[in-house]
Write a protein that holds these residues in place. Sequence first.
Motif, PDB file in Angstrom:
ATOM      1  N   ARG A 298       0.988  -1.480  -0.078  1.00  0.00           N
ATOM      2  CA  ARG A 298       0.061  -0.252  -0.064  1.00  0.00           C
ATOM      3  C   ARG A 298       0.842   1.115   0.009  1.00  0.00           C
ATOM      4  O   ARG A 298       0.990   2.074  -0.745  1.00  0.00           O
ATOM      5  N   ASN A 299       2.283   1.066   0.958  1.00  0.00           N
ATOM      6  CA  ASN A 299       2.730   2.212   1.218  1.00  0.00           C
ATOM      7  C   ASN A 299       3.955   2.510  -0.143  1.00  0.00           C
ATOM      8  O   ASN A 299       3.907   3.817  -0.843  1.00  0.00           O
ATOM      9  N   TYR A 302       0.667   4.352  -2.761  1.00  0.00           N
ATOM     10  CA  TYR A 302      -0.383   6.005  -2.846  1.00  0.00           C
ATOM     11  C   TYR A 302       1.355   6.915  -2.631  1.00  0.00           C
ATOM     12  O   TYR A 302       1.081   7.275  -3.016  1.00  0.00           O
ATOM     13  N   ASP A 303       2.613   6.562  -2.073  1.00  0.00           N
ATOM     14  CA  ASP A 303       3.323   6.773  -2.218  1.00  0.00           C
ATOM     15  C   ASP A 303       3.811   7.703  -3.427  1.00  0.00           C
ATOM     16  O   ASP A 303       3.813   8.616  -3.955  1.00  0.00           O
ATOM     17  N   LEU A 305       1.604   7.425  -6.390  1.00  0.00           N
ATOM     18  CA  LEU A 305       0.594   7.832  -7.029  1.00  0.00           C
ATOM     19  C   LEU A 305       0.428   9.637  -6.512  1.00  0.00           C
ATOM     20  O   LEU A 305      -0.306  10.078  -6.854  1.00  0.00           O
ATOM     21  N   MET A 306       0.507   9.733  -4.978  1.00  0.00           N
ATOM     22  CA  MET A 306       1.022  11.054  -4.642  1.00  0.00           C
ATOM     23  C   MET A 306       1.675  11.880  -4.273  1.00  0.00           C
ATOM     24  O   MET A 306       1.968  13.299  -5.021  1.00  0.00           O
ATOM     25  N   CYS A 313      -6.470  11.838  -2.879  1.00  0.00           N
ATOM     26  CA  CYS A 313      -6.658  10.275  -1.445  1.00  0.00           C
ATOM     27  C   CYS A 313      -6.146  10.420  -0.117  1.00  0.00           C
ATOM     28  O   CYS A 313      -5.321  11.048   0.014  1.00  0.00           O
ATOM     29  N   GLU A 314      -6.690   9.764  -0.251  1.00  0.00           N
ATOM     30  CA  GLU A 314      -6.268   9.982   1.716  1.00  0.00           C
ATOM     31  C   GLU A 314      -5.786   8.270   1.698  1.00  0.00           C
ATOM     32  O   GLU A 314      -5.994   7.327   1.354  1.00  0.00           O
ATOM     33  N   LYS A 315      -4.661   7.802   2.161  1.00  0.00           N
ATOM     34  CA  LYS A 315      -4.332   6.737   2.438  1.00  0.00           C
ATOM     35  C   LYS A 315      -5.416   5.395   2.834  1.00  0.00           C
ATOM     36  O   LYS A 315      -5.630   5.825   4.362  1.00  0.00           O
ATOM     37  N   ILE A 322      -7.437   0.818  -3.852  1.00  0.00           N
ATOM     38  CA  ILE A 322      -6.826   2.373  -2.991  1.00  0.00           C
ATOM     39  C   ILE A 322      -7.753   3.305  -3.987  1.00  0.00           C
ATOM     40  O   ILE A 322      -7.312   2.793  -4.991  1.00  0.00           O
ATOM     41  N   ALA A 324      -9.285   6.491  -5.855  1.00  0.00           N
ATOM     42  CA  ALA A 324      -8.163   8.336  -5.758  1.00  0.00           C
ATOM     43  C   ALA A 324      -8.834   8.961  -7.363  1.00  0.00           C
ATOM     44  O   ALA A 324      -9.276   8.736  -8.433  1.00  0.00           O
ATOM     45  N   TYR A 372      -3.661  -3.114  -4.407  1.00  0.00           N
ATOM     46  CA  TYR A 372      -2.043  -3.245  -4.706  1.00  0.00           C
ATOM     47  C   TYR A 372      -1.833  -4.900  -3.907  1.00  0.00           C
ATOM     48  O   TYR A 372      -2.043  -5.266  -3.064  1.00  0.00           O
TER      49      TYR A 372
END
Length: 411
Positions: A298-299, A302-303, A305-306, A313-315, A322, A324, A372
């Motif tokens: 996930r990390n 998410y990292d 994508l951001m 998107c909130e984690k 996810i 987004a 993921y």
Amino acid sequence: MKYSKRVSSMQSSPIRKLASFEESAKKGGVKVYHLNIGQPDIKTPKAFFKAINDFDKQVLEYCSSSGLDDLINSMQKYYNTYNIKFSKDELLVTNGGSEALLFALMAICDPDDNVLVPEPFYTNYFGFGQSINVKINPITTKAENGFHLPSKEDIISKINHNTKAIMISNPSNPSGTVYTYNEIKMLSEIALEYNLWIISDEVYREFVYDNQEYTSFGNIPEIYDRVIIIDSISKRYSACGARIGSIASKNKGFIAQVLKLCQGRLCVSTLDQVGAAKLYETPISYFKEVIAEYEKRRNVLYDELMKVDGVVCEKPSGAFYILAKLPIDDAEDFAIWMLEEFSKNNETVMICPAQGFYATEKLGKNEIRLAYILNEKDLITAAKLLKEGLEEYLSSKIKSFNYKNDELTLN
């Protein structure tokens, strides 16, 4: 020849509708990383296969319509670990969580009834409802606050005389939201005040991250008589192909009604139940390793994508998805573009447009769901490809817009 309105009105799976574009990309020699579907690559515990291999009967018979005793016993012990007590006559084995959801709706709803569902929701909720003429009455949630529930007053305003239940997945597919204790209590209070059932889809129960607490509706004593828990081994034990799910409820009258439906389809696969009974005995160490792995994945996703400007998107804190909001107009167009126009080193990514996870028209058009479920090495590659693809797509749209404006000026 004519088809029924029931089946004609059903939507095709938004998760699988882009399969032809994926096939074309692969035929063209492009490797496609799948972030579009929740098929884990985690190994299924060996106990499942061993139990089937050790099965030694001369005849593979029908089993009870309610399920094998060994499997139901294993389920009882499993729920006990969550301080949820079910007797044998409060559990039914189903053909996956899908049949459990469909049977639950069939047992409590008549045609033109509706159920409240936080949107975005698991897209098959919509399909199941359409197939039996039950309407999804959406409670809209937003990316900006992590898809958590709106106020009690907002939810109550959605209730009408045909509302029969609140249906919710916790943790959520597709958003990965884990609902708080206060949110669970709020929905419980609404169910009591307005005499509604609660259909609680808890197939991702184990997948909760960041040491966040998880509350099952099965842990709220005041609503024991109206809670229907939907479950499945598919994601929990990475056994999607086994198709073993369950319905659990302390309302014995409800279970008796659903048993009629179970009898109509005779029984669930005996061999899959034999294997599933052993899966429920999987040690807790298995989940510790799996949860740590998903949290790491996930990390990574998410990292990456951001890093793109404009992504909202909130984690997520649960499941393995996810959801987004992207700085684009049409996520489906972007998904197709990724398969048709974009590749780096002959590699690209398949994503899932999120509009099909909403009942409210036009919502989710600029959102995507990502699963993921790849190993870390492949996920890092896929995440970087997605970031580069999104940046290139945005750049191409800006160039196209400027070109059209130049043309208008010249004319």
